[in-house]
Design a protein around this motif. Structure first.
Motif, PDB file in Angstrom:
ATOM      1  N   LEU A  17      27.651  19.844  64.457  1.00 45.17           N
ATOM      2  CA  LEU A  17      27.409  19.814  63.013  1.00 45.17           C
ATOM      3  C   LEU A  17      28.672  19.439  62.251  1.00 45.17           C
ATOM      4  O   LEU A  17      28.599  18.755  61.227  1.00 45.17           O
ATOM      5  N   ARG A  18      29.834  19.865  62.728  1.00 51.47           N
ATOM      6  CA  ARG A  18      31.095  19.501  62.076  1.00 51.47           C
ATOM      7  C   ARG A  18      31.319  17.994  62.126  1.00 51.47           C
ATOM      8  O   ARG A  18      31.848  17.407  61.190  1.00 51.47           O
ATOM      9  N   ARG A  19      30.925  17.385  63.247  1.00 54.68           N
ATOM     10  CA  ARG A  19      31.098  15.932  63.393  1.00 54.68           C
ATOM     11  C   ARG A  19      30.100  15.144  62.561  1.00 54.68           C
ATOM     12  O   ARG A  19      30.314  13.967  62.284  1.00 54.68           O
ATOM     13  N   ASN A  20      29.005  15.763  62.173  1.00 56.31           N
ATOM     14  CA  ASN A  20      27.920  15.056  61.493  1.00 56.31           C
ATOM     15  C   ASN A  20      27.578  15.675  60.144  1.00 56.31           C
ATOM     16  O   ASN A  20      26.410  15.845  59.818  1.00 56.31           O
ATOM     17  N   MET A  21      28.592  16.008  59.380  1.00 58.70           N
ATOM     18  CA  MET A  21      28.355  16.623  58.074  1.00 58.70           C
ATOM     19  C   MET A  21      27.698  15.614  57.129  1.00 58.70           C
ATOM     20  O   MET A  21      27.944  14.416  57.214  1.00 58.70           O
ATOM     21  N   THR A  22      26.870  16.129  56.234  1.00 62.37           N
ATOM     22  CA  THR A  22      26.272  15.274  55.215  1.00 62.37           C
ATOM     23  C   THR A  22      27.347  14.876  54.204  1.00 62.37           C
ATOM     24  O   THR A  22      28.422  15.479  54.151  1.00 62.37           O
ATOM     25  N   LEU A  23      27.051  13.880  53.386  1.00 64.92           N
ATOM     26  CA  LEU A  23      28.021  13.449  52.375  1.00 64.92           C
ATOM     27  C   LEU A  23      28.407  14.594  51.443  1.00 64.92           C
ATOM     28  O   LEU A  23      29.604  14.833  51.232  1.00 64.92           O
ATOM     29  N   PRO A  24      27.446  15.356  50.878  1.00 67.52           N
ATOM     30  CA  PRO A  24      27.847  16.476  50.022  1.00 67.52           C
ATOM     31  C   PRO A  24      28.698  17.513  50.756  1.00 67.52           C
ATOM     32  O   PRO A  24      29.680  18.025  50.207  1.00 67.52           O
ATOM     33  N   GLU A  25      28.366  17.816  52.011  1.00 63.54           N
ATOM     34  CA  GLU A  25      29.176  18.763  52.787  1.00 63.54           C
ATOM     35  C   GLU A  25      30.584  18.216  52.996  1.00 63.54           C
ATOM     36  O   GLU A  25      31.570  18.949  52.863  1.00 63.54           O
ATOM     37  N   GLY A  26      30.688  16.943  53.303  1.00 64.75           N
ATOM     38  CA  GLY A  26      31.999  16.327  53.526  1.00 64.75           C
ATOM     39  C   GLY A  26      32.857  16.342  52.277  1.00 64.75           C
ATOM     40  O   GLY A  26      34.051  16.641  52.332  1.00 64.75           O
ATOM     41  N   LEU A  27      32.254  16.026  51.131  1.00 63.91           N
ATOM     42  CA  LEU A  27      32.997  16.049  49.869  1.00 63.91           C
ATOM     43  C   LEU A  27      33.468  17.456  49.536  1.00 63.91           C
ATOM     44  O   LEU A  27      34.616  17.659  49.117  1.00 63.91           O
ATOM     45  N   LEU A  28      32.581  18.435  49.741  1.00 63.82           N
ATOM     46  CA  LEU A  28      32.953  19.816  49.463  1.00 63.82           C
ATOM     47  C   LEU A  28      34.044  20.283  50.423  1.00 63.82           C
ATOM     48  O   LEU A  28      34.993  20.956  50.015  1.00 63.82           O
ATOM     49  N   TRP A  29      33.955  19.895  51.687  1.00 59.37           N
ATOM     50  CA  TRP A  29      34.953  20.303  52.665  1.00 59.37           C
ATOM     51  C   TRP A  29      36.333  19.757  52.312  1.00 59.37           C
ATOM     52  O   TRP A  29      37.350  20.427  52.496  1.00 59.37           O
ATOM     53  N   ARG A  30      36.395  18.549  51.784  1.00 53.68           N
ATOM     54  CA  ARG A  30      37.695  17.973  51.382  1.00 53.68           C
ATOM     55  C   ARG A  30      38.431  18.891  50.406  1.00 53.68           C
ATOM     56  O   ARG A  30      39.650  18.991  50.447  1.00 53.68           O
ATOM     57  N   VAL A  31      37.671  19.560  49.543  1.00 48.83           N
ATOM     58  CA  VAL A  31      38.285  20.471  48.568  1.00 48.83           C
ATOM     59  C   VAL A  31      38.515  21.850  49.187  1.00 48.83           C
ATOM     60  O   VAL A  31      39.594  22.430  49.056  1.00 48.83           O
ATOM     61  N   LEU A  32      37.511  22.382  49.885  1.00 45.88           N
ATOM     62  CA  LEU A  32      37.627  23.740  50.431  1.00 45.88           C
ATOM     63  C   LEU A  32      38.735  23.851  51.473  1.00 45.88           C
ATOM     64  O   LEU A  32      39.362  24.904  51.599  1.00 45.88           O
ATOM     65  N   ARG A  33      39.014  22.780  52.190  1.00 49.50           N
ATOM     66  CA  ARG A  33      40.056  22.847  53.217  1.00 49.50           C
ATOM     67  C   ARG A  33      41.445  22.988  52.614  1.00 49.50           C
ATOM     68  O   ARG A  33      42.394  23.347  53.315  1.00 49.50           O
ATOM     69  N   THR A  34      41.584  22.734  51.309  1.00 47.49           N
ATOM     70  CA  THR A  34      42.885  22.886  50.635  1.00 47.49           C
ATOM     71  C   THR A  34      43.117  24.320  50.173  1.00 47.49           C
ATOM     72  O   THR A  34      44.117  24.592  49.510  1.00 47.49           O
ATOM     73  N   ARG A  35      42.183  25.220  50.491  1.00 52.32           N
ATOM     74  CA  ARG A  35      42.279  26.650  50.147  1.00 52.32           C
ATOM     75  C   ARG A  35      42.372  26.883  48.642  1.00 52.32           C
ATOM     76  O   ARG A  35      43.362  27.438  48.149  1.00 52.32           O
ATOM     77  N   PRO A  36      41.338  26.488  47.904  1.00 54.45           N
ATOM     78  CA  PRO A  36      41.361  26.708  46.453  1.00 54.45           C
ATOM     79  C   PRO A  36      41.536  28.189  46.123  1.00 54.45           C
ATOM     80  O   PRO A  36      40.904  29.046  46.747  1.00 54.45           O
ATOM     81  N   GLU A  37      42.415  28.459  45.168  1.00 58.67           N
ATOM     82  CA  GLU A  37      42.748  29.826  44.733  1.00 58.67           C
ATOM     83  C   GLU A  37      43.168  30.723  45.899  1.00 58.67           C
ATOM     84  O   GLU A  37      43.030  31.937  45.846  1.00 58.67           O
ATOM     85  N   GLY A  38      43.658  30.109  46.975  1.00 61.16           N
ATOM     86  CA  GLY A  38      44.164  30.864  48.116  1.00 61.16           C
ATOM     87  C   GLY A  38      43.109  31.305  49.111  1.00 61.16           C
ATOM     88  O   GLY A  38      43.435  31.962  50.104  1.00 61.16           O
ATOM     89  N   PHE A  39      41.854  30.957  48.888  1.00 63.17           N
ATOM     90  CA  PHE A  39      40.781  31.357  49.808  1.00 63.17           C
ATOM     91  C   PHE A  39      40.685  30.377  50.971  1.00 63.17           C
ATOM     92  O   PHE A  39      40.630  29.167  50.776  1.00 63.17           O
ATOM     93  N   LYS A  40      40.630  30.923  52.185  1.00 66.49           N
ATOM     94  CA  LYS A  40      40.471  30.110  53.379  1.00 66.49           C
ATOM     95  C   LYS A  40      38.978  29.966  53.670  1.00 66.49           C
ATOM     96  O   LYS A  40      38.220  30.936  53.566  1.00 66.49           O
ATOM     97  N   PHE A  41      38.584  28.767  54.062  1.00 66.27           N
ATOM     98  CA  PHE A  41      37.191  28.496  54.391  1.00 66.27           C
ATOM     99  C   PHE A  41      37.096  27.908  55.785  1.00 66.27           C
ATOM    100  O   PHE A  41      38.010  27.214  56.241  1.00 66.27           O
ATOM    101  N   ARG A  42      35.998  28.194  56.432  1.00 61.60           N
ATOM    102  CA  ARG A  42      35.668  27.588  57.727  1.00 61.60           C
ATOM    103  C   ARG A  42      34.409  26.760  57.512  1.00 61.60           C
ATOM    104  O   ARG A  42      33.556  27.132  56.720  1.00 61.60           O
ATOM    105  N   ARG A  43      34.289  25.674  58.242  1.00 57.50           N
ATOM    106  CA  ARG A  43      33.086  24.853  58.117  1.00 57.50           C
ATOM    107  C   ARG A  43      32.244  24.993  59.367  1.00 57.50           C
ATOM    108  O   ARG A  43      32.749  25.183  60.463  1.00 57.50           O
ATOM    109  N   GLN A  44      30.938  24.927  59.175  1.00 52.85           N
ATOM    110  CA  GLN A  44      29.975  25.028  60.275  1.00 52.85           C
ATOM    111  C   GLN A  44      30.366  26.181  61.186  1.00 52.85           C
ATOM    112  O   GLN A  44      30.645  26.022  62.360  1.00 52.85           O
TER     113      GLN A  44
END
Length: 118
Positions: A17-44
């Motif tokens: 699923l990580r290799r085949n993210m949808t466009l909206p998931e990919g766009l959101l991941w580009r931002v979430l991976r930068t740790r907005p407001e210091g929060f860490k996120f994991r995908r899939q």
């Protein structure tokens, strides 16, 4: 496609699923991976026998990006059962329509970080 019965199968599914993210998931991941407001996120991220689109451990928040397919067939029932399981296990669930990600990504990220804080 049914849920994987063992942890190894679930991890392999999450990787695919990580290799085949949808466009909206990919766009959101580009931002979430930068740790907005210091929060860490994991995908899939594997959670029980499910894979959450995104997960914030500090906020115990599962973020699901829902495309059109989530309103078809038995998906609403399956999504409800999944959300119930996640909540029973102490997790918050935030469902975001994929069209919202495409329309106003900044607003979506603000909504997510706000949910992480609460």
């Amino acid at each position: 496609m049914g849920l994987p019965r063992d942890r190894n199968a679930l991890v392999l599914r999450a990787r695919a699923l990580r290799r085949n993210m949808t466009l909206p998931e990919g766009l959101l991941w580009r931002v979430l991976r930068t740790r907005p407001e210091g929060f860490k996120f994991r995908r899939q991220h594997p959670l029980g026998s499910y894979v959450g689109d995104f997960y914030c451990p500090a906020g115990r928040l599962v973020i699901e990006v829902d495309g059109m397919g989530h309103s078809m067939g038995n998906r609403p029932y399956r999504d409800q059962a999944r959300d119930t399981w996640l909540r029973v296990h102490g997790l918050k669930v935030l469902r975001i329509d994929a069209s919202e990600v495409m329309k106003d990504l900044d607003a979506v990220v603000r909504q997510i970080t706000s949910a992480c804080r609460s």
